[in-house]
Design a protein around this motif. Sequence first.
Motif, mmCIF file in Angstrom:
data_model
loop_
_atom_site.group_PDB
_atom_site.id
_atom_site.type_symbol
_atom_site.label_atom_id
_atom_site.label_comp_id
_atom_site.label_asym_id
_atom_site.label_seq_id
_atom_site.Cartn_x
_atom_site.Cartn_y
_atom_site.Cartn_z
ATOM 1 N N UNK A 227 0.815 -1.208 0.000
ATOM 2 C CA UNK A 227 0.000 0.000 0.000
ATOM 3 C C UNK A 227 0.849 1.259 0.000
ATOM 4 N N UNK A 228 1.938 1.232 0.783
ATOM 5 C CA UNK A 228 2.816 2.401 0.824
ATOM 6 C C UNK A 228 3.522 2.605 -0.510
ATOM 7 N N UNK A 229 3.894 1.487 -1.170
ATOM 8 C CA UNK A 229 4.528 1.582 -2.479
ATOM 9 C C UNK A 229 3.564 2.211 -3.490
ATOM 10 N N UNK A 230 2.310 1.776 -3.465
ATOM 11 C CA UNK A 230 1.310 2.332 -4.381
ATOM 12 C C UNK A 230 1.120 3.825 -4.115
ATOM 13 N N UNK A 231 1.070 4.200 -2.828
ATOM 14 C CA UNK A 231 0.909 5.619 -2.484
ATOM 15 C C UNK A 231 2.076 6.436 -3.016
ATOM 16 N N UNK A 232 3.292 5.875 -2.872
ATOM 17 C CA UNK A 232 4.467 6.605 -3.356
ATOM 18 C C UNK A 232 4.464 6.709 -4.873
#
Length: 474
Positions: free
Chosen positions: A126-131
């Motif tokens: 999820x954090x990768x997608x947000x970034x």
Amino acid sequence: MHTDPPPMPTRAIIYCRISRDREGAGLGVERQREDCEALAQQLGVEVVAVYSDNDLSAYSGKPRPGYESLLEDLRAGKADTVLAWHTDRLHRSPAELETYIDVCEPRGVQTRTVKAGTLDLSTATGRMIARQLGVQARYEVERMVERQKRTRDQMAARGVFFGGRRPFGYEADGVTVREEEAALIREAADAVLAGASLHSIAADWNRRGVLTSTGRQWKGPEVREMLLRPRNAGIVRHRGREAGPAGWPAVLDEPLWRSVVAVLSDPERRTTPGNERRYLGSGLYLCGVCADGTTMRCTTSSTRAGGVMIPSYGCRLRKHLTRRTDPLDDHVVLTILDRVSGPDAAGLLARQPDPVDVAGAQADMRQARAILDQLAAALGAGEMDMQEWRVASQAAKGRLERAEQALAGAVRADPVAALVAAQDPAAAWNGLDLSRQRAVLDALMTVTVLPAPRGRRPGGSYFDPGAVRIDWKR
């Protein structure tokens, strides 16, 4: 590896933002809020707060009060969900995103959006997608900024009006001259060259009901800003410098405009009103006791019976010489009027300097700008390095500066001319504002106030004309 789904949200904070409110009424933010409230109802969550930043860009880096309040509430545990219209409404800066992740991840705060779905910041994926979304949003903004810069560069090269609020002197299209305002600009330019203060011009316009292009009354600094605009001379200003001829007609001849700019940019010119401009001789009369050219200023140290204050001129540095303002000013004014009413008054007019080759100076400016544009294009194309550009552009910059200086001295106004040409010099003097009267005084004479004996003079007056020395400059 099995992971539990995120818990169902219960308390949400809505955040809305619009970068540019073209409608000026916050309607874009309001539409985002309505969509987010509909999403909250669909999720069955309670909205505990709504924050918005209207007409504020996340890309600009400027503080966003609504966004900062959102983070404070999340840190305090007031909500477990953030609702936004899209992720790019929250942040468009990688650094800002990392701060948001640091706040949300340990607290299990979810991010749900109307257009981009859910961001699960509790997982690495999820954090990768947000970034990735943040990087994409940043890329899109930077591309948009580049396109806007190129478009404005092209508009400047063509002399096109960039848009914005209506400029004083022109219609809303920025091209068509509004003649009644253009006449006021020319009037103000002539007044400045004749010694008028910006405050007096603003006060006169306000008395006559002249309003700014936004419908407000004038102030001195606004008059100055308006007169300094290159557009008045038909010149485009872009990226903080003159970019060439405009596609709209000039309301001031370029030599006249540059002369006004030279006067208003003079560091010796007072730019703030004060006691100095309330009296004719304050800052102009010289103290006859001091031998170093010390000027006198107005004070109110003298009093009549009953405590009525009497304005007096006094030495700026010491209390060794004072003189009441009214008798001294009256004596100086009568001396000026006697001089400009005499048979040799025409000789008082300042001799005009050698005429400036306006056409030649303007041609030099055009050629120098063309050379600088060519060098800039070569630098941008990698055909020369920065050091080569500095050396090559030095001569063109010098030529441009000399031409600008020549045009700045092309127009000179003699403040004495209005009095010499008048049928009734006394009436003409009374029709001048104080700043122009001071300009006449300064152009004609040097007034030195000398010590005078105490007591009445023959005839009953306390004023002694012999204690005032007047040295004519013309």
